[in-house]
Design a protein around this motif. Structure first.
Motif, PDB file in Angstrom:
ATOM      1  N   PHE A 126      34.516 -36.376 -19.835  1.00  0.00           N
ATOM      2  CA  PHE A 126      33.699 -35.627 -20.257  1.00  0.00           C
ATOM      3  C   PHE A 126      34.257 -34.733 -21.382  1.00  0.00           C
ATOM      4  O   PHE A 126      33.456 -34.130 -22.082  1.00  0.00           O
ATOM      5  CB  PHE A 126      32.813 -34.792 -19.246  1.00  0.00           C
ATOM      6  CG  PHE A 126      31.867 -35.657 -18.180  1.00  0.00           C
ATOM      7  CD1 PHE A 126      31.476 -36.733 -18.883  1.00  0.00           C
ATOM      8  CD2 PHE A 126      31.755 -35.126 -17.307  1.00  0.00           C
ATOM      9  CE1 PHE A 126      30.832 -37.507 -17.901  1.00  0.00           C
ATOM     10  CE2 PHE A 126      30.857 -35.997 -16.217  1.00  0.00           C
ATOM     11  CZ  PHE A 126      30.343 -37.076 -16.614  1.00  0.00           C
ATOM     12  N   THR A 138      32.346 -33.710 -24.604  1.00  0.00           N
ATOM     13  CA  THR A 138      32.148 -34.843 -25.400  1.00  0.00           C
ATOM     14  C   THR A 138      30.595 -35.411 -25.089  1.00  0.00           C
ATOM     15  O   THR A 138      30.542 -35.926 -23.968  1.00  0.00           O
ATOM     16  CB  THR A 138      33.183 -35.873 -25.270  1.00  0.00           C
ATOM     17  OG1 THR A 138      34.536 -35.290 -25.465  1.00  0.00           O
ATOM     18  CG2 THR A 138      32.835 -37.056 -26.514  1.00  0.00           C
ATOM     19  N   GLY A 139      29.639 -35.534 -26.293  1.00  0.00           N
ATOM     20  CA  GLY A 139      28.465 -36.330 -25.973  1.00  0.00           C
ATOM     21  C   GLY A 139      27.451 -35.683 -25.159  1.00  0.00           C
ATOM     22  O   GLY A 139      26.777 -36.254 -24.514  1.00  0.00           O
ATOM     23  N   ASP A 152      24.052 -34.390 -23.892  1.00  0.00           N
ATOM     24  CA  ASP A 152      22.561 -34.582 -23.892  1.00  0.00           C
ATOM     25  C   ASP A 152      22.030 -34.181 -22.730  1.00  0.00           C
ATOM     26  O   ASP A 152      22.728 -33.707 -21.826  1.00  0.00           O
ATOM     27  CB  ASP A 152      22.494 -36.071 -24.236  1.00  0.00           C
ATOM     28  CG  ASP A 152      22.801 -36.906 -23.279  1.00  0.00           C
ATOM     29  OD1 ASP A 152      23.462 -36.774 -22.112  1.00  0.00           O
ATOM     30  OD2 ASP A 152      22.986 -38.302 -23.715  1.00  0.00           O
ATOM     31  N   LEU A 160      23.590 -35.755 -19.530  1.00  0.00           N
ATOM     32  CA  LEU A 160      24.659 -35.304 -19.151  1.00  0.00           C
ATOM     33  C   LEU A 160      24.735 -33.799 -18.591  1.00  0.00           C
ATOM     34  O   LEU A 160      25.505 -33.711 -17.354  1.00  0.00           O
ATOM     35  CB  LEU A 160      25.787 -35.536 -20.362  1.00  0.00           C
ATOM     36  CG  LEU A 160      27.291 -34.927 -20.078  1.00  0.00           C
ATOM     37  CD1 LEU A 160      27.819 -35.600 -18.906  1.00  0.00           C
ATOM     38  CD2 LEU A 160      28.230 -35.135 -21.404  1.00  0.00           C
TER      39      LEU A 160
END
Length: 162
Positions: free
Chosen positions: A10, A36-37, A39, A42
């Motif tokens: 993560f 990271t990433g 949304d 997550l």
């Protein structure tokens, strides 16, 4: 937290800090990490994970610009504030906590846990992180009524900045 974020892929912790008042009592903690990433899905996982660890009510996630993304938290902090004048000389806060927990440990453990202690000029404080603060407050009220180490003591909930 660093290990978990890295293991899940993560991100990583970038910094952390705690604030204290003039007596040394903790007033706030902050952990900054890069994800990271990120949304909604997550964010749901992050909230669930931190709630499972007992994050305090009033916790929140923000984005890099400081915009609040989500509030979370499942626990409240109940404080047993003891008068140092009635405590045995030379005993640490941890020793006092062990003495006091004996009669109420089973009831407290069903609703929360003794998380730590602090010694200050006018008080010794025991901190309970609670999912059910009323149960812990009821158990502590019994101590206040009957235990000699609790003379002049008080129980209160630590305020949450909302």
């Amino acid at each position: 937290m660093q290990k978990w974020l890295a293991a899940e892929g993560f991100g990583s912790v970038t910094s952390g800090k705690s604030s204290v008042n003039a007596e040394g009592r903790g007033t706030a903690s902050q952990v900054v990490f890069t994800v990271t990433g990120l949304d909604a899905r997550l964010l749901d996982r992050l909230v669930a994970h931190f709630d499972s660890l007992g994050s305090p009510k009033g916790s929140w996630f923000t984005d890099a610009e400081g915009k609040e993304l989500r509030r979370f938290g499942t626990t409240e902090v109940v404080v047993l504030e003891l008068d140092p004048a009635v405590l045995p000389a030379g005993q640490s806060a941890a020793q006092v906590a062990a003495t006091l927990m004996g009669p109420i440990e089973e009831r407290v453990s069903s609703a929360g846990r003794l998380q730590g202690a602090g010694t200050y000029p006018g008080a010794v404080e025991l901190y309970f992180h609670c999912r059910s603060p009323r149960i812990v407050e009821t158990a502590l009220a019994e101590l206040l009524a009957h235990h000699p180490l609790c003379r002049n003591a008080r129980v209160y909930r630590m305020s949450v900045d909302a």
